[in-house]
Design an enzyme around this catalytic site. Structure first.
Site, PDB file in Angstrom:
ATOM      1  N   THR A   1       0.827  -1.200   0.000  1.00 14.16           N
ATOM      2  CA  THR A   1       0.000   0.000   0.000  1.00 14.16           C
ATOM      3  C   THR A   1       0.866   1.256   0.000  1.00 14.16           C
ATOM      4  OG1 THR A   1      -0.200  -0.047   2.418  1.00 14.16           O
ATOM      5  CG2 THR A   1      -1.897  -1.169   1.147  1.00 14.16           C
TER       6      THR A   1
ATOM      7  N   SER B   1      -0.494  -6.019   8.502  1.00 17.15           N
ATOM      8  CA  SER B   1      -0.371  -4.641   8.965  1.00 17.15           C
ATOM      9  C   SER B   1      -0.938  -4.596  10.376  1.00 17.15           C
ATOM     10  CB  SER B   1      -1.161  -3.702   8.034  1.00 17.15           C
ATOM     11  OG  SER B   1      -1.083  -2.360   8.466  1.00 17.15           O
TER      12      SER B   1
ATOM     13  N   ASP C   1      -4.366  -3.061  12.646  1.00 16.49           N
ATOM     14  CA  ASP C   1      -5.796  -3.262  12.424  1.00 16.49           C
ATOM     15  C   ASP C   1      -6.402  -2.234  11.479  1.00 16.49           C
ATOM     16  OD1 ASP C   1      -6.141  -5.543  14.245  1.00 16.49           O
ATOM     17  OD2 ASP C   1      -5.602  -4.094  15.795  1.00 16.49           O
ATOM     18  N   GLY C   2      -5.719  -1.108  11.273  1.00 16.10           N
ATOM     19  CA  GLY C   2      -6.269  -0.047  10.435  1.00 16.10           C
ATOM     20  C   GLY C   2      -6.448  -0.444   8.983  1.00 16.10           C
TER      21      GLY C   2
END
Length: 552
Positions: free
Chosen positions: A192, A217, A219-220
């Site tokens: 990303t 990643s 939790d976002g």
């Protein structure tokens, strides 16, 4: 050597042997082993000299992620090779606790001089190991059958290189990529580039390319993916795409929850990554509740983890400055916020859950058949291709992989608007609440925390009896008046999930189906899955089993 003398009893009714052979070790041809395959185990016994107590190994097929047969490039060598990959639970070094650790067993098969015959024999073994392992893994821990991903699986793996300590790509290369290769999982790595990149990507992607979407990643990033799926015109089908989680951030709450649901003991950091990678390779799919969140303005949001106001939200956001410390950032942030404890004024109300709510099937619940995407696509990685990154960003650039809408991507339907299922329990945010709601009398709070997974962070077991699809929100609030020492003790107890046993008069826990919060303090923060949202009135409702989660 007399093979008949050493061959195990195939008529053992408890765990009969279905395959037996004598092979040498790949790394040492002088070491000969008798290898037996039963319905549950791969048993390796050295026939040559071995250290006392180490001449026999029994490997549970439940711990196997993959097995393959192959030949070396040396045409003069007629042998074939068999490699089996296991991740058994073993005691940690200098510790009484256990964690999953890699164990590879490689054998050389050279019974005949015909290379093709040797390879066919090795392939027979590899196929038998994989089939028996898959059968064992298809049974849930309580004996109930679960959905499984199709094999071999194709996954899109989204990685945020900036999450946590910024080591996600290193962890991917060291642990995730080798494990997926061993398991025969073909995957596409997508790195990303910016906030909401993942949300935009899954909103437009042709999901028929993938059997699962995996997030590495904090939790976002999963919050982005879920809301992107529910913004699609075909959200009803898209939200059923199995989701996998690998810890790569600071909080890693869902990853810790998935590990907890497997029944394993507490682990953290790279051991948690290995555990979640193992569960991902097993490919068992469960339902996961999603919670719809209404704010004063803007569209609905969907949450998979938590809604927080007050102390927890403050710590989560204010500790961002300590991100370089990894999971320790929350400990530092907690101590800092305790030093200047704040009181928040507001009105809290909720709709209590009943026992019937726990067993009630809401259409997407436990009795719904799980179906994983398997439709072929011209852009999809081939199921016959090697286990590797099919679209790996070269030099870890953030610009080399873009997913665009293809002709096979469903178009917007005039009869179905995107945005997820309707809410049936919530009145408009500016309307009075129904009479069956409970209004909390207190208006001074230290925090309000709504949880729908077990963990708030790697080391915080906030809702010990929560499951991914229990159909309830585990709501906690702490009244004003608690001392700093008492509050600290509660969070220390939460590390083991024992905070409710402290019987604190300031801590209240309720299982609810919906809630509404109206902050009265002029300043404050509200977070959804650790992400800051608009400060002001907010209400939420649980949608049982709406999403799919790979839990192993």
């Amino acid at each position: 050597m007399d093979q008949r003398r050493d061959e195990p009893d195939r008529n053992n009714s408890i765990n009969p042997v279905s395959l037996y052979g004598e092979f040498t070790l790949t790394g040492n041809r002088k070491v000969r082993c008798a290898v037996s395959l039963t319905e549950r185990d791969l048993i390796v016994q050295r026939l040559t000299s071995a250290p006392v107590g180490r001449n026999k190994v029994m490997l549970s097929l439940k711990d196997c992620v993959g097995c393959r047969a192959y030949r070396e490039d040396d045409n003069a060598d007629p042998a074939a090779y068999l490699a089996a990959h296991f991740y058994p639970l073993r005691r940690r070094w200098m510790s009484s606790k256990v964690s999953r650790q890699r164990a590879e067993h490689c054998f050389r098969l050279a019974v005949l001089q015909d290379p093709r015959a040797n390879l066919e024999e090795a392939e027979k073994w590899a196929r038998a190991v994989r089939e028996r392992s898959a059968r064992l893994q298809s049974l849930r821990r309580d004996g109930v059958s679960m959905s499984t991903l199709s094999r071999p699986s194709r996954m899109m793996l989204l990685v945020n290189p900036q999450s946590g300590k910024g080591q996600a790509l290193t962890l991917y290369n060291n642990h995730v990529q080798p494990m997926l290769s061993e398991a025969g999982v073909t995957h596409t790595l997508v790195i990303t580039e910016r906030q909401n990149h993942a949300r935009e990507l899954v909103k437009e992607a042709d999901l028929s390319q993938w059997d699962a979407l995996v997030i590495m990643s904090g939790d976002g990033l999963l919050f982005e993916v879920i809301n992107g799926l529910l913004e699609r015109p075909d959200w009803e089908e898209a939200v059923r795409t199995p989701l996998g989680i690998l810890p790569g951030g600071s909080g890693n709450a869902l990853a810790a929850s998935v590990h907890h649901y497997s029944g394993a003991s507490l682990v953290s950091t790279e051991e948690l990554l290995v555990s979640c990678g193992f569960l991902l390779c097993q490919g068992l799919v469960a339902h996961m509740d999603l919670i719809s969140i209404h704010l004063s303005s803007g569209p609905r949001l969907f949450s998979f983890l938590s809604l927080a106001w007050g102390f927890v939200a403050d710590v989560d956001i204010e500790s961002e400055k300590y991100r370089h410390a990894g999971a320790a950032r929350f400990t530092v942030g907690t101590l800092v916020r305790l030093a200047s404890l704040r009181i928040y004024k507001g009105k809290l109300a909720y709709l209590p859950a009943t026992e019937d709510d726990h067993s009630e099937d809401e259409g997407s619940g436990n009795n719904t058949t799980l179906r994983c995407n398997s439709q072929a696509s011209s852009l999809a990685p081939s199921r016959d291709s090697p286990c590797q990154n099919t679209f790996h960003n070269s030099c870890h650039s953030n610009n080399s992989h873009k997913v665009r809408r293809t002709d096979s991507t469903p178009r917007r339907s005039a009869s179905k608007a995107p945005g997820g299922p309707p809410d049936t329990l919530l009145p408009p945010l500016d309307h009075p609440l129904p009479s069956d709601w409970v209004v909390v009398q207190e208006e001074d709070f230290v925090l309000m925390l709504a949880m729908y997974q077990s963990h708030l962070a790697e080391d915080l077991l906030a809702a010990p009896d929560a499951t991914s699809d229990d159909g309830v929100i585990h709501m906690f609030y702490i009244r004003a008046g608690i001392s700093r020492t008492a509050l600290l003790k509660l969070f220390l107890a939460m590390e083991k999930g024992e905070h409710l046993a402290t019987n604190s008069q300031h801590l209240v826990h309720a299982k609810v189906r919906a809630l509404r919060l109206e902050p009265h303090s002029p300043k404050g923060m509200i977070t959804v899955d650790g992400e800051v949202v608009e400060y002001g009135p907010v209400q939420a409702e649980v949608h049982r089993g709406l999403a799919r989660l790979i839990t192993g």
